[in-house]
Design a protein around this motif. Structure first.
Motif, PDB file in Angstrom:
ATOM      1  N   LYS A  60       0.861  -1.190   0.000  1.00 15.63           N
ATOM      2  CA  LYS A  60       0.000   0.000   0.000  1.00 15.63           C
ATOM      3  C   LYS A  60       0.893   1.234   0.000  1.00 15.63           C
ATOM      4  O   LYS A  60       2.088   1.147   0.293  1.00 15.63           O
ATOM      5  CB  LYS A  60      -0.881   0.009   1.240  1.00 15.63           C
ATOM      6  CG  LYS A  60      -1.818  -1.173   1.357  1.00 15.63           C
ATOM      7  CD  LYS A  60      -2.621  -1.054   2.644  1.00 15.63           C
ATOM      8  CE  LYS A  60      -2.984  -2.391   3.205  1.00 15.63           C
ATOM      9  NZ  LYS A  60      -1.987  -3.093   3.951  1.00 15.63           N
ATOM     10  N   VAL A  61       0.301   2.374  -0.297  1.00 20.45           N
ATOM     11  CA  VAL A  61       1.048   3.628  -0.244  1.00 20.45           C
ATOM     12  C   VAL A  61       1.612   3.780   1.163  1.00 20.45           C
ATOM     13  O   VAL A  61       0.913   3.594   2.160  1.00 20.45           O
ATOM     14  CB  VAL A  61       0.133   4.817  -0.611  1.00 20.45           C
ATOM     15  CG1 VAL A  61       0.851   6.143  -0.381  1.00 20.45           C
ATOM     16  CG2 VAL A  61      -0.326   4.697  -2.059  1.00 20.45           C
ATOM     17  N   GLY A  62       2.915   4.077   1.238  1.00 15.07           N
ATOM     18  CA  GLY A  62       3.587   4.223   2.524  1.00 15.07           C
ATOM     19  C   GLY A  62       4.367   2.989   2.941  1.00 15.07           C
ATOM     20  O   GLY A  62       5.231   3.070   3.806  1.00 15.07           O
ATOM     21  N   ASP A  63       4.087   1.837   2.327  1.00 13.24           N
ATOM     22  CA  ASP A  63       4.849   0.623   2.636  1.00 13.24           C
ATOM     23  C   ASP A  63       6.243   0.726   2.025  1.00 13.24           C
ATOM     24  O   ASP A  63       6.483   1.491   1.089  1.00 13.24           O
ATOM     25  CB  ASP A  63       4.158  -0.623   2.072  1.00 13.24           C
ATOM     26  CG  ASP A  63       2.949  -1.042   2.871  1.00 13.24           C
ATOM     27  OD1 ASP A  63       2.782  -0.561   4.008  1.00 13.24           O
ATOM     28  OD2 ASP A  63       2.168  -1.876   2.359  1.00 13.24           O
ATOM     29  N   CYS A  64       7.152  -0.074   2.544  1.00 10.57           N
ATOM     30  CA  CYS A  64       8.509  -0.140   2.012  1.00 10.57           C
ATOM     31  C   CYS A  64       8.766  -1.519   1.425  1.00 10.57           C
ATOM     32  O   CYS A  64       8.189  -2.512   1.866  1.00 10.57           O
ATOM     33  CB  CYS A  64       9.526   0.182   3.105  1.00 10.57           C
ATOM     34  SG  CYS A  64       9.441   1.927   3.605  1.00 10.57           S
ATOM     35  N   LYS A  77       9.643  -3.792   6.733  1.00 10.68           N
ATOM     36  CA  LYS A  77       9.410  -2.637   7.602  1.00 10.68           C
ATOM     37  C   LYS A  77      10.277  -1.484   7.111  1.00 10.68           C
ATOM     38  O   LYS A  77      11.420  -1.684   6.697  1.00 10.68           O
ATOM     39  CB  LYS A  77       9.737  -2.990   9.050  1.00 10.68           C
ATOM     40  CG  LYS A  77       8.780  -3.983   9.644  1.00 10.68           C
ATOM     41  CD  LYS A  77       9.051  -4.200  11.103  1.00 10.68           C
ATOM     42  CE  LYS A  77       7.990  -5.156  11.642  1.00 10.68           C
ATOM     43  NZ  LYS A  77       8.035  -5.280  13.084  1.00 10.68           N
ATOM     44  N   CYS A  78       9.731  -0.290   7.180  1.00  7.11           N
ATOM     45  CA  CYS A  78      10.451   0.867   6.650  1.00  7.11           C
ATOM     46  C   CYS A  78      11.718   1.191   7.440  1.00  7.11           C
ATOM     47  O   CYS A  78      12.631   1.815   6.895  1.00  7.11           O
ATOM     48  CB  CYS A  78       9.519   2.079   6.588  1.00  7.11           C
ATOM     49  SG  CYS A  78       8.263   1.897   5.289  1.00  7.11           S
ATOM     50  N   ASP A  79      11.805   0.775   8.693  1.00  7.93           N
ATOM     51  CA  ASP A  79      13.021   1.033   9.463  1.00  7.93           C
ATOM     52  C   ASP A  79      14.051  -0.086   9.295  1.00  7.93           C
ATOM     53  O   ASP A  79      15.120  -0.061   9.906  1.00  7.93           O
ATOM     54  CB  ASP A  79      12.697   1.252  10.940  1.00  7.93           C
ATOM     55  CG  ASP A  79      11.999   0.057  11.591  1.00  7.93           C
ATOM     56  OD1 ASP A  79      11.719  -0.934  10.886  1.00  7.93           O
ATOM     57  OD2 ASP A  79      11.726   0.135  12.802  1.00  7.93           O
ATOM     58  N   ASP A  84      14.556  -0.820   0.369  1.00  8.59           N
ATOM     59  CA  ASP A  84      15.165  -0.180  -0.797  1.00  8.59           C
ATOM     60  C   ASP A  84      14.262   0.895  -1.400  1.00  8.59           C
ATOM     61  O   ASP A  84      14.758   1.853  -1.999  1.00  8.59           O
ATOM     62  CB  ASP A  84      15.466  -1.223  -1.876  1.00  8.59           C
ATOM     63  CG  ASP A  84      16.451  -2.275  -1.402  1.00  8.59           C
ATOM     64  OD1 ASP A  84      17.490  -1.899  -0.802  1.00  8.59           O
ATOM     65  OD2 ASP A  84      16.188  -3.480  -1.611  1.00  8.59           O
ATOM     66  N   PHE A  85      12.949   0.717  -1.284  1.00  2.00           N
ATOM     67  CA  PHE A  85      11.990   1.648  -1.888  1.00  2.00           C
ATOM     68  C   PHE A  85      10.829   1.899  -0.939  1.00  2.00           C
ATOM     69  O   PHE A  85      10.492   1.044  -0.120  1.00  2.00           O
ATOM     70  CB  PHE A  85      11.404   1.071  -3.194  1.00  2.00           C
ATOM     71  CG  PHE A  85      12.418   0.790  -4.249  1.00  2.00           C
ATOM     72  CD1 PHE A  85      12.888   1.809  -5.071  1.00  2.00           C
ATOM     73  CD2 PHE A  85      12.910  -0.494  -4.447  1.00  2.00           C
ATOM     74  CE1 PHE A  85      13.824   1.552  -6.056  1.00  2.00           C
ATOM     75  CE2 PHE A  85      13.842  -0.770  -5.419  1.00  2.00           C
ATOM     76  CZ  PHE A  85      14.312   0.258  -6.224  1.00  2.00           C
ATOM     77  N   SER A  86      10.201   3.058  -1.094  1.00  6.79           N
ATOM     78  CA  SER A  86       8.918   3.303  -0.438  1.00  6.79           C
ATOM     79  C   SER A  86       7.883   3.493  -1.542  1.00  6.79           C
ATOM     80  O   SER A  86       8.193   3.998  -2.623  1.00  6.79           O
ATOM     81  CB  SER A  86       8.982   4.518   0.484  1.00  6.79           C
ATOM     82  OG  SER A  86       9.253   5.683  -0.261  1.00  6.79           O
ATOM     83  N   VAL A  87       6.676   3.073  -1.278  1.00 11.02           N
ATOM     84  CA  VAL A  87       5.604   3.146  -2.271  1.00 11.02           C
ATOM     85  C   VAL A  87       4.952   4.525  -2.183  1.00 11.02           C
ATOM     86  O   VAL A  87       4.396   4.900  -1.159  1.00 11.02           O
ATOM     87  CB  VAL A  87       4.558   2.032  -2.041  1.00 11.02           C
ATOM     88  CG1 VAL A  87       3.437   2.127  -3.075  1.00 11.02           C
ATOM     89  CG2 VAL A  87       5.207   0.655  -2.068  1.00 11.02           C
ATOM     90  N   LEU A 129       7.544   4.074  -7.126  1.00 16.22           N
ATOM     91  CA  LEU A 129       8.454   3.895  -6.004  1.00 16.22           C
ATOM     92  C   LEU A 129       9.477   5.029  -5.899  1.00 16.22           C
ATOM     93  O   LEU A 129       9.879   5.619  -6.884  1.00 16.22           O
ATOM     94  CB  LEU A 129       9.213   2.574  -6.170  1.00 16.22           C
ATOM     95  CG  LEU A 129       8.350   1.332  -6.400  1.00 16.22           C
ATOM     96  CD1 LEU A 129       9.246   0.130  -6.733  1.00 16.22           C
ATOM     97  CD2 LEU A 129       7.494   1.042  -5.183  1.00 16.22           C
ATOM     98  N   LYS A 130       9.925   5.250  -4.675  1.00 16.13           N
ATOM     99  CA  LYS A 130      10.991   6.208  -4.397  1.00 16.13           C
ATOM    100  C   LYS A 130      12.104   5.428  -3.705  1.00 16.13           C
ATOM    101  O   LYS A 130      11.862   4.698  -2.746  1.00 16.13           O
ATOM    102  CB  LYS A 130      10.496   7.321  -3.479  1.00 16.13           C
ATOM    103  CG  LYS A 130      11.575   8.278  -3.063  1.00 16.13           C
ATOM    104  CD  LYS A 130      11.042   9.311  -2.093  1.00 16.13           C
ATOM    105  CE  LYS A 130      12.182  10.196  -1.605  1.00 16.13           C
ATOM    106  NZ  LYS A 130      11.721  11.159  -0.607  1.00 16.13           N
TER     107      LYS A 130
END
Length: 133
Positions: A60-64, A77-79, A84-87, A129-130
């Motif tokens: 989902k948007v905000g997931d990594c 997990k984003c931490d 490598d990417f965030s959605v 992705l970013k």
């Protein structure tokens, strides 16, 4: 002197009955096949969900995401050091050629990569992705 004997009424003969074979003892409760089939389907569905819960398509948007291979991403997990990417966004119902022909992620200025998942020649999902590293 003789005493008169009382006459006894003739006894009725009972008809012969067929011997009844004993019923085999029941061995537990029988569960209908439909119930067993439904339980098996639910279990298999749960196992399938469990094994695919971290697939990129579920992001989902905000997931990594972590890139495990050239076209293999998984949710992390984003931490996590593996992130490598965030959605930034999701775009549904796009063919792979539509993603290649034009940038469907223009609305997200920070987009550094796109990921398309679907069946070749059919519509699928694009993740904008970013890079986090």
């Amino acid at each position: 002197m003789t005493t008169p004997q009382q006459q006894q009424p003739p006894q009725e003969q009972q008809p012969l009955q067929q011997p009844v074979a004993p019923q085999p003892a029941k061995k537990g409760i029988k569960v209908p096949r439909l119930v067993i089939s439904l339980v098996v389907l639910v279990v298999l569905g749960g196992v399938g969900w469990y094994l695919s819960r971290d697939d990129a398509l579920n992001a989902k948007v905000g997931d990594c995401l972590h890139q495990k291979g050239a076209n293999d991403l998984s949710i992390v997990k984003c931490d996590s050091a593996d992130a490598d990417f965030s959605v930034l966004g999701r775009v549904e119902n796009k063919t792979e050629s539509e993603v290649d022909a034009k940038d469907v992620c223009d609305q997200w200025a920070d987009t550094s990569a796109t990921y398309w998942e679907g069946k070749p020649g059919q519509k699928g999902t694009v993740l904008c992705l970013k890079a986090t590293k």
